[in-house]
Design a protein around this motif. Structure first.
Motif, PDB file in Angstrom:
ATOM      1  N   VAL A  57       0.836  -1.212   0.000  1.00 39.22           N
ATOM      2  CA  VAL A  57       0.000   0.000   0.000  1.00 39.22           C
ATOM      3  C   VAL A  57       0.862   1.249   0.000  1.00 39.22           C
ATOM      4  O   VAL A  57       0.543   2.239  -0.657  1.00 39.22           O
ATOM      5  CB  VAL A  57      -0.956  -0.020   1.212  1.00 39.22           C
ATOM      6  CG1 VAL A  57      -1.726   1.298   1.321  1.00 39.22           C
ATOM      7  CG2 VAL A  57      -1.944  -1.182   1.098  1.00 39.22           C
ATOM      8  N   LYS A  58       1.972   1.230   0.728  1.00 36.03           N
ATOM      9  CA  LYS A  58       2.841   2.408   0.789  1.00 36.03           C
ATOM     10  C   LYS A  58       3.504   2.700  -0.549  1.00 36.03           C
ATOM     11  O   LYS A  58       3.655   3.864  -0.944  1.00 36.03           O
ATOM     12  CB  LYS A  58       3.921   2.204   1.853  1.00 36.03           C
ATOM     13  CG  LYS A  58       4.832   3.425   2.062  1.00 36.03           C
ATOM     14  CD  LYS A  58       5.867   3.150   3.119  1.00 36.03           C
ATOM     15  CE  LYS A  58       6.685   4.410   3.412  1.00 36.03           C
ATOM     16  NZ  LYS A  58       7.395   4.928   2.221  1.00 36.03           N
ATOM     17  N   GLU A 109       2.533   1.594  -3.657  1.00 40.75           N
ATOM     18  CA  GLU A 109       1.671   1.589  -4.839  1.00 40.75           C
ATOM     19  C   GLU A 109       0.695   2.761  -4.772  1.00 40.75           C
ATOM     20  O   GLU A 109      -0.282   2.719  -4.027  1.00 40.75           O
ATOM     21  CB  GLU A 109       0.909   0.275  -4.933  1.00 40.75           C
ATOM     22  CG  GLU A 109       0.033   0.146  -6.163  1.00 40.75           C
ATOM     23  CD  GLU A 109       0.817   0.284  -7.456  1.00 40.75           C
ATOM     24  OE1 GLU A 109       0.421   1.140  -8.275  1.00 40.75           O
ATOM     25  OE2 GLU A 109       1.835  -0.416  -7.632  1.00 40.75           O
ATOM     26  N   PRO A 110       0.923   3.840  -5.543  1.00 41.87           N
ATOM     27  CA  PRO A 110       0.051   5.023  -5.470  1.00 41.87           C
ATOM     28  C   PRO A 110      -1.414   4.726  -5.769  1.00 41.87           C
ATOM     29  O   PRO A 110      -2.304   5.391  -5.215  1.00 41.87           O
ATOM     30  CB  PRO A 110       0.654   5.962  -6.531  1.00 41.87           C
ATOM     31  CG  PRO A 110       2.081   5.521  -6.674  1.00 41.87           C
ATOM     32  CD  PRO A 110       2.058   4.041  -6.464  1.00 41.87           C
ATOM     33  N   SER A 111      -1.695   3.742  -6.616  1.00 36.62           N
ATOM     34  CA  SER A 111      -3.086   3.455  -6.964  1.00 36.62           C
ATOM     35  C   SER A 111      -3.872   2.888  -5.781  1.00 36.62           C
ATOM     36  O   SER A 111      -5.103   2.845  -5.823  1.00 36.62           O
ATOM     37  CB  SER A 111      -3.137   2.467  -8.139  1.00 36.62           C
ATOM     38  OG  SER A 111      -2.596   1.206  -7.761  1.00 36.62           O
ATOM     39  N   HIS A 139      -3.667   4.195  -2.743  1.00 36.93           N
ATOM     40  CA  HIS A 139      -3.799   5.240  -1.723  1.00 36.93           C
ATOM     41  C   HIS A 139      -5.240   5.737  -1.690  1.00 36.93           C
ATOM     42  O   HIS A 139      -5.584   6.796  -2.221  1.00 36.93           O
ATOM     43  CB  HIS A 139      -2.822   6.389  -2.011  1.00 36.93           C
ATOM     44  CG  HIS A 139      -1.394   5.999  -1.832  1.00 36.93           C
ATOM     45  ND1 HIS A 139      -0.332   6.855  -2.086  1.00 36.93           N
ATOM     46  CD2 HIS A 139      -0.834   4.826  -1.418  1.00 36.93           C
ATOM     47  CE1 HIS A 139       0.804   6.226  -1.845  1.00 36.93           C
ATOM     48  NE2 HIS A 139       0.517   5.001  -1.444  1.00 36.93           N
ATOM     49  N   TYR A 178      -7.830   0.993   1.537  1.00 39.51           N
ATOM     50  CA  TYR A 178      -6.486   0.495   1.799  1.00 39.51           C
ATOM     51  C   TYR A 178      -5.856   1.169   3.010  1.00 39.51           C
ATOM     52  O   TYR A 178      -5.022   0.555   3.694  1.00 39.51           O
ATOM     53  CB  TYR A 178      -5.634   0.661   0.544  1.00 39.51           C
ATOM     54  CG  TYR A 178      -6.191  -0.124  -0.610  1.00 39.51           C
ATOM     55  CD1 TYR A 178      -6.014  -1.508  -0.677  1.00 39.51           C
ATOM     56  CD2 TYR A 178      -6.941   0.487  -1.611  1.00 39.51           C
ATOM     57  CE1 TYR A 178      -6.545  -2.252  -1.717  1.00 39.51           C
ATOM     58  CE2 TYR A 178      -7.480  -0.245  -2.655  1.00 39.51           C
ATOM     59  CZ  TYR A 178      -7.278  -1.615  -2.703  1.00 39.51           C
ATOM     60  OH  TYR A 178      -7.823  -2.344  -3.729  1.00 39.51           O
ATOM     61  N   TYR A 179      -6.237   2.406   3.295  1.00 38.21           N
ATOM     62  CA  TYR A 179      -5.777   3.034   4.535  1.00 38.21           C
ATOM     63  C   TYR A 179      -6.333   2.277   5.745  1.00 38.21           C
ATOM     64  O   TYR A 179      -5.618   2.024   6.716  1.00 38.21           O
ATOM     65  CB  TYR A 179      -6.212   4.498   4.590  1.00 38.21           C
ATOM     66  CG  TYR A 179      -5.512   5.395   3.580  1.00 38.21           C
ATOM     67  CD1 TYR A 179      -4.198   5.151   3.195  1.00 38.21           C
ATOM     68  CD2 TYR A 179      -6.167   6.488   3.022  1.00 38.21           C
ATOM     69  CE1 TYR A 179      -3.555   5.962   2.269  1.00 38.21           C
ATOM     70  CE2 TYR A 179      -5.532   7.306   2.094  1.00 38.21           C
ATOM     71  CZ  TYR A 179      -4.237   7.038   1.729  1.00 38.21           C
ATOM     72  OH  TYR A 179      -3.608   7.857   0.818  1.00 38.21           O
ATOM     73  N   CYS A 237      -4.487  -0.909   6.182  1.00 37.15           N
ATOM     74  CA  CYS A 237      -3.195  -0.711   6.851  1.00 37.15           C
ATOM     75  C   CYS A 237      -3.380  -0.563   8.364  1.00 37.15           C
ATOM     76  O   CYS A 237      -2.577  -1.090   9.152  1.00 37.15           O
ATOM     77  CB  CYS A 237      -2.494   0.522   6.286  1.00 37.15           C
ATOM     78  SG  CYS A 237      -1.822   0.290   4.632  1.00 37.15           S
ATOM     79  N   ASN A 297      -9.444  12.124   2.495  1.00 35.00           N
ATOM     80  CA  ASN A 297      -8.302  11.786   3.348  1.00 35.00           C
ATOM     81  C   ASN A 297      -8.419  12.388   4.752  1.00 35.00           C
ATOM     82  O   ASN A 297      -8.125  11.697   5.741  1.00 35.00           O
ATOM     83  CB  ASN A 297      -7.000  12.218   2.681  1.00 35.00           C
ATOM     84  CG  ASN A 297      -6.610  11.306   1.525  1.00 35.00           C
ATOM     85  OD1 ASN A 297      -7.143  10.203   1.393  1.00 35.00           O
ATOM     86  ND2 ASN A 297      -5.690  11.749   0.696  1.00 35.00           N
TER      87      ASN A 297
END
Length: 315
Positions: A52-53, A55-57, A59, A63-64, A67, A141
């Motif tokens: 996840v960190k 791979e920008p796609s 974000h 996925y947060y 994590c 975000n």
């Protein structure tokens, strides 16, 4: 160290963890699956965090939250496994009084955080499926950060009374804990005073935190399933259900062992002690191991990213 059989100590410097009473001869063999589960949990959850960190796609809110779930899984399993393995392998049973209460606190607080994260993940899937046009405007975000902060603060504040209450009780009977880790009730039961405050507060947290979390998750997925069945084509229904399947598996893997352990502890008075201890360990070890496997197997983007080095090697 205080004498384990002494009847006049009130604040032991150490507790003695027995491991799994009745199965001492099998400790080394029991350690093998436990160690394997812990190794898979470490590898899988660190892999999720790394993917996840990098791979920008990936974000995005889902996925947060994933994590956050991985971090809680890592902390919970790491809180118990190293000490448990030292008991099984080296017969190192002593644990400092303060370290015992710290372990107790981390297990309970991060379990509470995990429950909150599962609610947040269910809410994310609800908005994504039932109101997709507003998903990016609702779960921004900053909103994800606020939800994460609320989950963390809830876990910290609600569980904080447990170690403070446990510290103030006098322990004048024994300092022997028949368990592999400092389980809350196993610790406070050693006190030679009325522990109803600890018992009622623990039950209140379970009822007024876990029960509403399960309720909100159930409502979210009821609405999600209704929305899925209203989709026009079978392919669309299968694809949408597939995106939620991993979440449902994670929720079941997290709550079913915890519920079984809770009911066994509260009502299973005829359940053998070693079986209860094994289930209490499974409740903390199985979800951290299964969660990254479930997401790796069912989430296309994570699976593709995990397989990317191998596909590049053979092309």
């Amino acid at each position: 160290m205080s004498d384990s059989n002494s009847s006049d100590f009130t604040n032991p410097s150490t507790f003695i963890l027995l491991g799994i009473p009745g199965l001492e001869a099998a400790h080394v063999w029991i350690s093998i699956p436990f160690c394997t589960m812990y190794a898979i949990a470490l590898l899988g959850n660190f892999t999720i965090l790394f993917i996840v960190k990098t791979e920008p796609s990936l974000h995005g809110p889902m996925y947060y939250f994933l994590c956050m779930l991985a971090i809680t899984d890592l902390v919970r399993s790491t809180s118990i496994v190293p000490k448990m393995l030292s008991i099984f392998w080296f017969n190192s049973r002593e644990i400092n009084f303060s370290a015992c209460l710290t372990q107790l606190y981390f297990i309970l607080s991060f379990s509470t955080m995990q429950s909150g994260i599962l609610v947040a993940m269910a809410f994310d899937r609800y908005v994504a499926i039932c109101d997709p046009l507003r998903h990016s405007t609702i779960l921004t975000n900053p909103m994800v950060a606020k939800i994460g902060l609320a989950v963390v603060l809830r876990g910290i504040m609600l569980i904080l009374p447990h170690p403070f209450l446990a510290r103030r009780w006098p322990y004048c009977r024994t300092n022997i804990i028949p368990h592999t880790y400092c389980e809350h009730i196993a610790v406070v039961k050693l006190a030679c005073t009325d522990i109803s405050v600890s018992s009622y507060y623990s039950l209140s947290v379970a009822l007024f935190v876990t029960a509403p979390d399960v309720f909100f998750i159930a409502v979210s997925y009821t609405q999600i399933l209704r929305a899925i069945f209203r989709l026009p084509t079978k392919d669309a229904r299968l694809k949408t259900f597939g995106t939620c399947g991993s979440h449902l598996c994670v929720i079941l893997a997290s709550y079913i062992p915890a519920l079984f352990s809770f009911l066994t502890h509260r009502f299973g008075h005829n359940v053998p002690l070693h079986f209860h201890i094994l289930m209490a360990n499974m409740y903390l070890l199985v979800p951290p191991m299964l969660n990254p496997i479930i997401y790796g197997a069912r989430n296309q983007q994570i699976r593709d990213r995990m397989l990317q080095p191998f596909t590049h090697k053979w092309t």
